[in-house]
Structures are given as C-alpha cells and as structure tokens.
Scaffold this active site. Structure first.
Site, PDB file in Angstrom:
ATOM      1  N   LYS A   1     -19.296  14.569  -3.470  1.00 36.99           N
ATOM      2  CA  LYS A   1     -19.092  14.762  -1.924  1.00 36.99           C
ATOM      3  C   LYS A   1     -19.172  16.495  -1.399  1.00 36.99           C
ATOM      4  O   LYS A   1     -17.853  17.010  -1.799  1.00 36.99           O
ATOM      5  CB  LYS A   1     -17.715  14.297  -1.333  1.00 36.99           C
ATOM      6  CG  LYS A   1     -17.448  13.622  -0.160  1.00 36.99           C
ATOM      7  CD  LYS A   1     -17.698  14.689   0.975  1.00 36.99           C
ATOM      8  CE  LYS A   1     -16.734  15.369   1.441  1.00 36.99           C
ATOM      9  NZ  LYS A   1     -17.195  16.293   2.556  1.00 36.99           N
TER      10      LYS A   1
ATOM     11  N   CYS B   1     -12.928  32.243  -3.328  1.00 34.20           N
ATOM     12  CA  CYS B   1     -11.688  32.126  -3.616  1.00 34.20           C
ATOM     13  C   CYS B   1     -11.087  33.303  -4.475  1.00 34.20           C
ATOM     14  O   CYS B   1      -9.673  33.595  -4.334  1.00 34.20           O
ATOM     15  CB  CYS B   1     -11.493  30.700  -4.586  1.00 34.20           C
ATOM     16  SG  CYS B   1     -12.628  30.880  -5.887  1.00 34.20           S
TER      17      CYS B   1
HETATM   18  P1  NDP Z   1     -11.421  22.474   2.075  1.00 38.39           P
HETATM   19  O1  NDP Z   1     -10.098  22.041   1.120  1.00 38.39           O
HETATM   20  O2  NDP Z   1     -11.291  22.166   3.661  1.00 38.39           O
HETATM   21  O3  NDP Z   1     -12.425  21.237   1.714  1.00 38.39           O
HETATM   22  C1  NDP Z   1     -12.953  21.233   0.350  1.00 38.39           C
HETATM   23  C2  NDP Z   1     -13.857  20.054   0.238  1.00 38.39           C
HETATM   24  O4  NDP Z   1     -12.640  19.002   0.481  1.00 38.39           O
HETATM   25  C3  NDP Z   1     -14.754  19.668   1.257  1.00 38.39           C
HETATM   26  O5  NDP Z   1     -15.728  18.974   0.658  1.00 38.39           O
HETATM   27  C4  NDP Z   1     -14.219  18.788   2.300  1.00 38.39           C
HETATM   28  O6  NDP Z   1     -14.650  18.031   2.994  1.00 38.39           O
HETATM   29  C5  NDP Z   1     -13.175  17.882   1.229  1.00 38.39           C
HETATM   30  N1  NDP Z   1     -12.023  17.368   1.987  1.00 38.39           N
HETATM   31  C6  NDP Z   1     -11.444  17.687   3.245  1.00 38.39           C
HETATM   32  N2  NDP Z   1     -10.534  16.645   3.572  1.00 38.39           N
HETATM   33  C7  NDP Z   1     -10.351  16.004   2.315  1.00 38.39           C
HETATM   34  C8  NDP Z   1      -9.564  14.794   1.928  1.00 38.39           C
HETATM   35  N3  NDP Z   1      -8.522  14.543   2.749  1.00 38.39           N
HETATM   36  N4  NDP Z   1      -9.644  14.314   0.800  1.00 38.39           N
HETATM   37  C9  NDP Z   1     -10.786  14.761  -0.017  1.00 38.39           C
HETATM   38  N5  NDP Z   1     -11.657  15.698   0.199  1.00 38.39           N
HETATM   39  C10 NDP Z   1     -11.366  16.231   1.602  1.00 38.39           C
HETATM   40  O7  NDP Z   1     -12.122  23.787   1.931  1.00 38.39           O
HETATM   41  P2  NDP Z   1     -13.304  24.457   2.551  1.00 38.39           P
HETATM   42  O8  NDP Z   1     -14.386  23.665   2.343  1.00 38.39           O
HETATM   43  O9  NDP Z   1     -12.802  24.942   3.875  1.00 38.39           O
HETATM   44  O10 NDP Z   1     -13.297  25.841   1.674  1.00 38.39           O
HETATM   45  C11 NDP Z   1     -12.713  26.845   1.579  1.00 38.39           C
HETATM   46  C12 NDP Z   1     -11.462  26.680   0.706  1.00 38.39           C
HETATM   47  O11 NDP Z   1     -11.674  26.486  -0.699  1.00 38.39           O
HETATM   48  C13 NDP Z   1     -10.734  28.111   0.594  1.00 38.39           C
HETATM   49  O12 NDP Z   1      -9.371  27.890   0.805  1.00 38.39           O
HETATM   50  C14 NDP Z   1     -10.934  28.637  -0.699  1.00 38.39           C
HETATM   51  O13 NDP Z   1      -9.932  29.336  -1.235  1.00 38.39           O
HETATM   52  C15 NDP Z   1     -11.019  27.390  -1.712  1.00 38.39           C
HETATM   53  N6  NDP Z   1     -11.950  27.846  -2.711  1.00 38.39           N
HETATM   54  C16 NDP Z   1     -11.505  27.626  -3.923  1.00 38.39           C
HETATM   55  C17 NDP Z   1     -12.247  27.863  -5.069  1.00 38.39           C
HETATM   56  C18 NDP Z   1     -11.649  27.997  -6.626  1.00 38.39           C
HETATM   57  O14 NDP Z   1     -12.460  27.800  -7.385  1.00 38.39           O
HETATM   58  N7  NDP Z   1     -10.356  28.184  -6.582  1.00 38.39           N
HETATM   59  C19 NDP Z   1     -13.581  28.519  -5.045  1.00 38.39           C
HETATM   60  C20 NDP Z   1     -13.980  28.372  -3.606  1.00 38.39           C
HETATM   61  C21 NDP Z   1     -13.301  27.886  -2.579  1.00 38.39           C
HETATM   62  P3  NDP Z   1     -15.268  18.840   4.621  1.00 38.39           P
HETATM   63  O15 NDP Z   1     -16.122  19.834   4.541  1.00 38.39           O
HETATM   64  O16 NDP Z   1     -16.399  17.491   5.092  1.00 38.39           O
HETATM   65  O17 NDP Z   1     -14.036  18.624   5.335  1.00 38.39           O
END
Ligand code: NDP
Length: 495
Positions: free
Chosen positions: A178, A287
């Site tokens: 996803k 991140c």
């Molecule tokens: P989100 O947490 O909003 O989303 C991450 C993924 O989860 C997306 O595919 C999103 O879908 C999906 N998602 C959203 N809601 C749900 C739910 N209730 N249940 C399951 N899946 C869900 O993060 P972002 O996409 O905004 O990415 C940025 C964030 O990711 C930053 O905070 C960053 O720090 C973190 N990050 C961490 C990394 C690491 O390795 N530690 C690496 C890169 C980023 P949708 O987009 O459709 O909402």
C-alpha cells in the site's frame, strides 16, 4: 480523453483497477499540475489483494520453489531495476519532486538490496538441538510468516519499499503493498518488472488508495501476518495498536529529530557540508534529517555563518534538472505544515537567519517550495526543536561541552540517527556510545546501505531494516521433535 498517465494495480498477476471505479490523481509538485492517476481502491479491493497473496502463499509455484529459486528471481529483479533505473527515477521525480540526481543515485543502488537479500534466501538455516532427552531428535526450521503488508510513505517510495520487499520475498512470504496516496506511480511501475522477473502470480500485489481506509483495512485483515510500516509516529502508533489487537508481527520505521553535533575540533569545512546534507538534501523530507544542529559554543558564530552562506547559495529549481540542489515539497499540505512550523519558530523567539517563507522567483511560483530556512539561538525545549517538521528547516542549538551535547541530543522522544563531527577519536567513540539512536555517523551524514541495520530507538520505531538480521523480521522459528524411543512413556507427566 484524459491526458493523464494511468498506472494500474496488479493483483494475482493481472492488471487491476478497483471496484469503486474511482481514480486518485498524482500532482507534480514542481508544476502544480496533475500528471497521472491510479485507482482509488476500497475495502473490497483489499479483500481481493489479500486473498490473492494468501492463495499464492499456500498453494502453487511459490511455496514449492526452493530458496535458491527465490534468490534467482530477486537477482533478476535487481537486474531489471538497474536496466530501468532512469525510467523509474523520472516517474518518482514527477510524483514526489525529489531531485533527479538523487533519484538516479537511489535507483542505481536499489538493485543491491535485491542482490544482497537474493543471496541470503538460501542461507536461512535452522539448527539441530543438543537435546537433553536421548530418545528425541529435535531441530529448528525458519519459516516465512505468510502475507506481509508493506505500507510506505511519500518521501522515498521505492527505496523504502525495497527495504521491505527484498527480505520479505527472500524469506518466502507473499506481499501486499500500500503506497502513499500521493506517490503510488513508481510502485505500480515496479510491478511490471516484478512480473517480468518471473515471480509467480499473487506473490506481490498492490492496492492504491487512502491510508485511513485501505491501510487500516489491510492492517486488521485476519489473513495478514505482518505489517512492515514506514511513516509518521502518529500513524505508526495506530498501526501498532491495531496490529496488537490481532496479534500480528510489525516493524515500524517512524520519524526523527536527529541531532547533528559539531565540536570545535572538527574539520569545519566538512562539518558545514554535513549540516547542509543533513537538512537541505531532499528538502528536509527524510526521516533521518539532521534537523537539530548542535554547535559547540566556541565555534557557534563561525559555523552558523558558514552554514547560512552555504544554504543561501543552494539552487532551487526544477527537480528534473540535474543542476538543481533543492526541489519542492512533495505535497501542498506538507508545504503548509512546514510554513506553519516556521511561524511557530518565530513566535517562540528563535532568530530566523535565512529563508522563512516561499521563494519569490517567478519560475518557482507554481511549485510547492519552501526556502531553506535556518533558525539560530534555538533552545531544545522549543517546538521547532522537539517536533518533526519534515522540511528544509534547521534549528541551531549551542552547547558547551560533551556532557551538555549528549544531554541535549538525547532529550528527544525520537532516536533514529545522529551525526558527530570531531577529530578526536576518543570523543567519537564516547559520543557513539552515549547517543540513544539506531544509527550514529561520525564525520559523515545520511549514509545508508543494504548491509547496515537501520531503525529507531524510542519513538522512532521497532525492529530493523537492512543487514543480515533484517530477514529475521520476516521469519518465525518452528521446533520439530522426532520421538526415537521404542514406546511412548507415561502420558500423565511432562516429557
Ligand atoms: P504517514 O504516517 O501519514 O503515512 C505513511 C503511510 O501510512 C502512507 O502510505 C499512508 O497512506 C498510510 N496510512 C495512513 N493512515 C493509515 C492507517 N490508519 N493505517 C494504515 N496505514 C495508514 O506518513 P507520510 O506518508 O506523511 O510520510 C512522512 C512520515 O514518514 C514522516 O513523519 C517521516 O518521519 C516518516 N518516515 C520515516 C522513515 C523511517 O524510516 N523511519 C522514512 C521515511 C519517512 P496515505 O498516504 O494514503 O495516507
């Protein structure tokens, strides 16, 4: 006739739209124009995808393929990604605004994950137990978990997917992906290569749509054994709690507020470059962003001035132009969030040394840009030093000595990464030992590798990606007992 490029899901080895008949548009962050569309899937599509993955896990060619065969498929996939690196990089740049220079580098490196984990596929070994019971032969096997759901964020869709896909497949699982609703296109393009590599139908499937609907539906699906998630800590906590209700395996790669620490004894030229790469590469949307720059007080003014000068010269522009150094923010919503944090920083009394808004150049007007922004005299209890901004905003914080640097660095709910800049070998070890984070870089920053375990301490996550141990996150141990005795002993006592 639509002018948009259409990307389709793949479920059970076939192109798949959705039962909703609706589409989700991808907007190019540089032009502000929609350029592609992907299916907006619903819960029925989740059902179809998980069933396909479950079927492929339990029956057919995948479970009967030997581990060396899985390795060969992974290595073939690596070759195909290398062949199509430019095409995939260009899709991702249009989707999320990352620089073409960065994406070409990533795409040329991603095959190494498929080669590395392909190589590990037939080195997954169990053991014979030195049993204390002489009439029993006992041994262990490492077995795959089942259907793995990979949920990825928008900032590095293909790289972060690869970190999950390569070990999950090497271990023999099947996968439902996803991707983020904002950046699904490169993942769907990769699916064509997975098919071309010869993976059996249903081994890898995708569903595109809204995380709050289909992401949540995937996490709670009873036939899903594990969720491998990268994203923000709030969503990560929701995924963790839902997975706990169903007793599922999870790995969570979450956010960070990583300290990048410059001591007066460092090579200042290198340290300044390290500070820049920590926060302005990928427009701070990583991140591991070194968003807190801790600088020893004796060189604080000099380092601050040099970081500001360097950042001022950064070329903002079209991410498809190889000379661009800072691209746009991936989504308009994120651009607004970053600008809001800049207002918060000003309100908290931090001194804005550079940037602080949208750039004024007319050629950038359609894109979601934020100027490289630097705040000086930040105190670690300000919100801009505590909360993840995920944008090109740097907070510079002074410190006196090692003890204070460690205290400030560790005073965070996060613990993903840390940079230390020093010429003193004793200090580099002392700092690496004292920092509570999953990665510590000394005299470098933002380095990752397929062979280096990556993950967070504290609220930055659970589990590790990359490195040999990462494959264990996709395996479970079975212990098998073979009775060699002549007869079964007294059934009323523990054997
Ligand atoms: P989100 O947490 O909003 O989303 C991450 C993924 O989860 C997306 O595919 C999103 O879908 C999906 N998602 C959203 N809601 C749900 C739910 N209730 N249940 C399951 N899946 C869900 O993060 P972002 O996409 O905004 O990415 C940025 C964030 O990711 C930053 O905070 C960053 O720090 C973190 N990050 C961490 C990394 C690491 O390795 N530690 C690496 C890169 C980023 P949708 O987009 O459709 O909402």
């Amino acid at each position: 006739m639509t002018h948009l490029t259409r990307f389709l899901n793949q479920i059970g080895g076939r192109p798949y739209e959705s039962t909703t008949g609706r589409w989700l548009r991808s907007t190019n962050p540089f032009t502000g124009q929609d350029w592609a569309e992907v299916p907006l899937c619903g819960k029925d599509d989740v059902e179809t995808a998980v069933e396909a993955a479950h079927l492929a896990f339990t029956r057919g060619p995948w479970p009967s393929l030997n581990p060396s065969g899985r390795g060969k498929l992974l290595r073939r996939l690596g070759d195909l990604v290398a062949r199509d690196a430019e095409k995939l990089a260009t899709i991702e740049v249009k989707d999320n605004g990352k620089l073409i220079a960065e994406m070409l580098g990533q795409l040329r490196y991603i095959p190494e994950w498929f080669y590395y984990f392909g190589g590990l596929a037939d080195k997954i070994e169990g053991g014979v137990l030195p049993s204390d019971k002489t009439d029993v032969f006992a041994f262990t096997k490492q077995e795959p978990l089942g259907v793995v759901v990979a949920i990825t964020p928008w900032n590095s869709p293909l790289l972060l997917l690869t970190w999950k896909l390569a070990p999950a497949l090497a271990a023999g699982n099947t996968v439902v992906i996803k991707p983020s609703e904002f950046t699904s296109c490169s993942t769907l393009a990769l699916m064509d290569l997975i098919k071309e590599a010869g993976f059996p139908n249903g081994v890898v499937n995708t569903v595109t749509g809204l995380g709050s609907e289909i992401g949540a539906a995937l996490v709670e699906h009873p036939k899903v054994a594990k969720v491998a998630f990268t994203g923000g800590d709030t969503t990560g906590a929701a995924v963790y709690s839902e997975a706990a209700r169903h007793i599922k395996h999870v790995t969570l790669e979450l956010g960070g507020k990583s300290p990048n620490i410059i001591f007066a004894d460092a090579k200042i030229d290198d340290a300044v470059k390290g500070a820049i790469s920590g926060i302005f590469a990928a427009s701070g949307q990583t991140c591991i962003a070194g968003s807190r720059l801790l600088v020893q007080r004796s060189v604080y003014d000099e380092v601050s001035a040099r970081v500001v000068d360097f950042a001022r010269s950064a070329r903002l522009g079209n991410p498809l132009d190889g000379a661009t150094q800072v691209g746009p923010i991936t989504t308009q919503q994120q651009q607004e969030k970053v600008l809001h944090y800049i207002d918060i920083g000003r309100g908290e009394g931090a001194r804005c040394l550079l940037g602080g808004g949208r750039p004024s150049a007319p050629e950038l007007a359609q894109g979601w840009f934020v100027e490289p922004t630097i705040f000086g005299d930040v105190s670690n209890n300000m919100r801009i030093a505590r909360e993840e901004i995920f944008g090109p905003v740097l907070s510079i914080i002074p410190f006196e000595d090692e003890v204070e640097a460690i205290a400030i660095a560790n005073d965070s709910i996060y613990g993903l990464a840390c940079g230390v800049w020093t010429s003193n070998i004793r200090r580099s070890f002392a700092m690496a030992n004292a920092i509570r984070a999953g990665t510590v870089w000394v005299n470098t920053y933002r380095a990752v590798s397929f062979m280096a375990p990556f993950g967070g301490y504290k609220k930055s996550g659970i589990g590790r990606e990359n490195g040999q141990a990462a494959i264990n996150e996709y395996l479970q141990t079975k212990c098998i007992w073979i009775n060699l005795g002549e007869s079964v002993p007294n059934p009323f006592v523990l054997r």
